[in-house]
Each structure stands twice: as C-alpha cells, then as structure tokens.
Design a protein around this motif. Structure first.
Motif, PDB file in Angstrom:
ATOM      1  N   MET A  39     -19.497  21.278 -37.742  1.00  0.00           N
ATOM      2  CA  MET A  39     -19.717  20.228 -36.744  1.00  0.00           C
ATOM      3  C   MET A  39     -20.131  18.900 -37.362  1.00  0.00           C
ATOM      4  O   MET A  39     -19.857  17.847 -36.798  1.00  0.00           O
ATOM      5  N   ALA A  40     -20.776  18.937 -38.518  1.00  0.00           N
ATOM      6  CA  ALA A  40     -21.102  17.677 -39.193  1.00  0.00           C
ATOM      7  C   ALA A  40     -19.800  16.969 -39.581  1.00  0.00           C
ATOM      8  O   ALA A  40     -19.673  15.753 -39.403  1.00  0.00           O
ATOM      9  N   HIS A  41     -18.832  17.759 -40.078  1.00  0.00           N
ATOM     10  CA  HIS A  41     -17.545  17.161 -40.453  1.00  0.00           C
ATOM     11  C   HIS A  41     -16.845  16.596 -39.223  1.00  0.00           C
ATOM     12  O   HIS A  41     -16.276  15.504 -39.257  1.00  0.00           O
ATOM     13  N   VAL A  42     -16.864  17.361 -38.134  1.00  0.00           N
ATOM     14  CA  VAL A  42     -16.193  16.914 -36.907  1.00  0.00           C
ATOM     15  C   VAL A  42     -16.876  15.655 -36.384  1.00  0.00           C
ATOM     16  O   VAL A  42     -16.231  14.625 -36.110  1.00  0.00           O
ATOM     17  N   ALA A  43     -18.202  15.713 -36.248  1.00  0.00           N
ATOM     18  CA  ALA A  43     -18.927  14.611 -35.593  1.00  0.00           C
ATOM     19  C   ALA A  43     -18.797  13.309 -36.378  1.00  0.00           C
ATOM     20  O   ALA A  43     -18.661  12.228 -35.790  1.00  0.00           O
ATOM     21  N   LYS A  44     -18.817  13.417 -37.715  1.00  0.00           N
ATOM     22  CA  LYS A  44     -18.782  12.197 -38.525  1.00  0.00           C
ATOM     23  C   LYS A  44     -17.429  11.494 -38.466  1.00  0.00           C
ATOM     24  O   LYS A  44     -17.298  10.354 -38.892  1.00  0.00           O
ATOM     25  N   ARG A  45     -16.422  12.195 -37.945  1.00  0.00           N
ATOM     26  CA  ARG A  45     -15.105  11.550 -37.803  1.00  0.00           C
ATOM     27  C   ARG A  45     -14.911  10.950 -36.428  1.00  0.00           C
ATOM     28  O   ARG A  45     -13.856  10.372 -36.148  1.00  0.00           O
ATOM     29  N   LEU A  46     -15.906  11.096 -35.558  1.00  0.00           N
ATOM     30  CA  LEU A  46     -15.771  10.562 -34.198  1.00  0.00           C
ATOM     31  C   LEU A  46     -16.377   9.163 -34.123  1.00  0.00           C
ATOM     32  O   LEU A  46     -17.526   8.950 -34.520  1.00  0.00           O
ATOM     33  N   ALA A  47     -15.604   8.208 -33.598  1.00  0.00           N
ATOM     34  CA  ALA A  47     -16.117   6.865 -33.313  1.00  0.00           C
ATOM     35  C   ALA A  47     -16.970   6.942 -32.046  1.00  0.00           C
ATOM     36  O   ALA A  47     -16.839   7.900 -31.267  1.00  0.00           O
ATOM     37  N   PRO A  48     -17.842   5.973 -31.816  1.00  0.00           N
ATOM     38  CA  PRO A  48     -18.658   5.989 -30.596  1.00  0.00           C
ATOM     39  C   PRO A  48     -17.825   6.180 -29.327  1.00  0.00           C
ATOM     40  O   PRO A  48     -18.230   6.931 -28.422  1.00  0.00           O
ATOM     41  N   ALA A  49     -16.660   5.553 -29.259  1.00  0.00           N
ATOM     42  CA  ALA A  49     -15.808   5.708 -28.068  1.00  0.00           C
ATOM     43  C   ALA A  49     -15.289   7.139 -27.952  1.00  0.00           C
ATOM     44  O   ALA A  49     -15.094   7.643 -26.835  1.00  0.00           O
ATOM     45  N   ASP A  50     -15.053   7.808 -29.103  1.00  0.00           N
ATOM     46  CA  ASP A  50     -14.602   9.205 -29.073  1.00  0.00           C
ATOM     47  C   ASP A  50     -15.710  10.114 -28.546  1.00  0.00           C
ATOM     48  O   ASP A  50     -15.454  11.026 -27.753  1.00  0.00           O
ATOM     49  N   VAL A  51     -16.936   9.885 -29.018  1.00  0.00           N
ATOM     50  CA  VAL A  51     -18.073  10.696 -28.565  1.00  0.00           C
ATOM     51  C   VAL A  51     -18.230  10.547 -27.050  1.00  0.00           C
ATOM     52  O   VAL A  51     -18.409  11.535 -26.328  1.00  0.00           O
ATOM     53  N   ALA A  52     -18.133   9.331 -26.568  1.00  0.00           N
ATOM     54  CA  ALA A  52     -18.265   9.091 -25.126  1.00  0.00           C
ATOM     55  C   ALA A  52     -17.140   9.777 -24.365  1.00  0.00           C
ATOM     56  O   ALA A  52     -17.375  10.437 -23.340  1.00  0.00           O
ATOM     57  N   ALA A  53     -15.912   9.654 -24.881  1.00  0.00           N
ATOM     58  CA  ALA A  53     -14.760  10.208 -24.165  1.00  0.00           C
ATOM     59  C   ALA A  53     -14.811  11.732 -24.124  1.00  0.00           C
ATOM     60  O   ALA A  53     -14.627  12.342 -23.055  1.00  0.00           O
ATOM     61  N   VAL A  54     -15.067  12.385 -25.271  1.00  0.00           N
ATOM     62  CA  VAL A  54     -15.037  13.848 -25.287  1.00  0.00           C
ATOM     63  C   VAL A  54     -16.220  14.415 -24.491  1.00  0.00           C
ATOM     64  O   VAL A  54     -16.086  15.432 -23.804  1.00  0.00           O
ATOM     65  N   SER A  55     -17.373  13.745 -24.542  1.00  0.00           N
ATOM     66  CA  SER A  55     -18.542  14.225 -23.794  1.00  0.00           C
ATOM     67  C   SER A  55     -18.320  14.084 -22.297  1.00  0.00           C
ATOM     68  O   SER A  55     -18.665  14.985 -21.519  1.00  0.00           O
ATOM     69  N   SER A  56     -17.753  12.969 -21.890  1.00  0.00           N
ATOM     70  CA  SER A  56     -17.469  12.764 -20.463  1.00  0.00           C
ATOM     71  C   SER A  56     -16.461  13.794 -19.969  1.00  0.00           C
ATOM     72  O   SER A  56     -16.611  14.362 -18.889  1.00  0.00           O
ATOM     73  N   TRP A  57     -15.431  14.032 -20.781  1.00  0.00           N
ATOM     74  CA  TRP A  57     -14.382  14.970 -20.370  1.00  0.00           C
ATOM     75  C   TRP A  57     -14.947  16.379 -20.244  1.00  0.00           C
ATOM     76  O   TRP A  57     -14.730  17.061 -19.240  1.00  0.00           O
ATOM     77  N   LEU A  58     -15.692  16.815 -21.277  1.00  0.00           N
ATOM     78  CA  LEU A  58     -16.250  18.173 -21.242  1.00  0.00           C
ATOM     79  C   LEU A  58     -17.173  18.351 -20.041  1.00  0.00           C
ATOM     80  O   LEU A  58     -17.118  19.372 -19.341  1.00  0.00           O
ATOM     81  N   ALA A  59     -18.032  17.353 -19.792  1.00  0.00           N
ATOM     82  CA  ALA A  59     -19.015  17.476 -18.702  1.00  0.00           C
ATOM     83  C   ALA A  59     -18.349  17.481 -17.333  1.00  0.00           C
ATOM     84  O   ALA A  59     -18.947  17.940 -16.357  1.00  0.00           O
ATOM     85  N   ALA A  60     -17.116  16.984 -17.254  1.00  0.00           N
ATOM     86  CA  ALA A  60     -16.422  16.906 -15.965  1.00  0.00           C
ATOM     87  C   ALA A  60     -15.598  18.158 -15.669  1.00  0.00           C
ATOM     88  O   ALA A  60     -15.057  18.299 -14.576  1.00  0.00           O
ATOM     89  N   GLN A  61     -15.507  19.088 -16.655  1.00  0.00           N
ATOM     90  CA  GLN A  61     -14.666  20.269 -16.445  1.00  0.00           C
ATOM     91  C   GLN A  61     -15.404  21.332 -15.635  1.00  0.00           C
ATOM     92  O   GLN A  61     -16.601  21.543 -15.833  1.00  0.00           O
TER      93      GLN A  61
END
Ligand code: HEM
Length: 92
Positions: A39-61
């Motif tokens: 997860m450190a490898h995954v998270a460090k490749r995410l831009a702030p907009a990616d973190v916002a987008a994936v978190s919003s999407w997951l929370a809406a499922q």
C-alpha cells in the motif's frame, strides 16, 4: 467466490474521510506495514486528485449482499504483501 478473501481488507462501507486519511498516512509514512508494504507503493503513486476520486468512489458504493470474510485458507495469497504489526500481534 463468496465473501471477502482472508487478509484482503474490505474497502466498501468505510467513510470517505477515513480512506483519504489512510492513503495520506501511507504517503507520509505515518502508516506502515511489514515489507513488502504494497500500500505504500500504491499510495505514493496517487496524486491528491486520485486520492479524492478513489475515496469518493469507494465510499459511494453499496455493500454487497455477502460482505462476510471467507473462511481461513492455507492457499497462498495471490500477492505477497506484508501485514501491519498490530494485525500480526507484534508490538506497535
Ligand atoms: C488504488 C488502489 C488501492 C486503494 C485505493 C487501496 C486502498 C486501501 C486502504 C484504504 C486500505 C486500508 C484499509 C483499512 O484501514 O481497513 C488498504 C489496505 C491494504 N491494501 Fe490496498 N488499495 C489499493 C490497491 C492495493 C494493491 C494493488 C494491493 C496489493 C498489491 C493492496 C494491498 C493492500 C494490503 C495488503 C492492505 C492491508 C495492509 C495492512 O495490513 O495494514 N492494495 N488498501
């Protein structure tokens, strides 16, 4: 397959702000798992907009009908990733 595989954390049903917080904690090193810390490898490749987008999407499922963990298995996991010290009973 029924349920969620052992050692694979379910991400549905978690609040958006919690998801943003965990990904941010991996980015800064505040949250760590034993190596290999996938997860450190995954998270460090995410831009702030990616973190916002994936978190919003997951929370809406919606939660699937069967969100229970599958029974333990001796089958090797498909990916080799370390576990958090607290999950394996180690000192924090
Ligand atoms: C964009 C894609 C991904 C997102 C958004 C994501 C998100 C997350 C989150 C939020 C957690 C923490 C769950 C909790 O605190 O209950 C987590 C845990 C975990 N993820 Fe990911 N993940 C992604 C991809 C991956 C990939 C590709 C792998 C494997 C190569 C992976 C392996 C793991 C592992 C092993 C844990 C548990 C870590 C621990 O024991 O503390 N994830 N993931």
């Amino acid at each position: 397959m029924t349920g969620v595989s052992p050692a694979v954390p379910g991400l549905l049903g978690l609040p958006r702000d919690y998801l943003v917080g965990q990904l941010g904690a991996w980015q800064t090193g505040l949250r760590q798992a034993f190596a290999p810390d996938c997860m450190a490898h995954v998270a460090k490749r995410l831009a702030p907009a990616d973190v916002a987008a994936v978190s919003s999407w997951l929370a809406a499922q919606p939660l699937p009908a069967d969100a229970h963990p599958a029974p333990p298995t001796r089958e090797p996991l498909p990916l080799k990733c370390g576990l958090s010290p607290q999950r394996s009973g180690g000192a924090r």
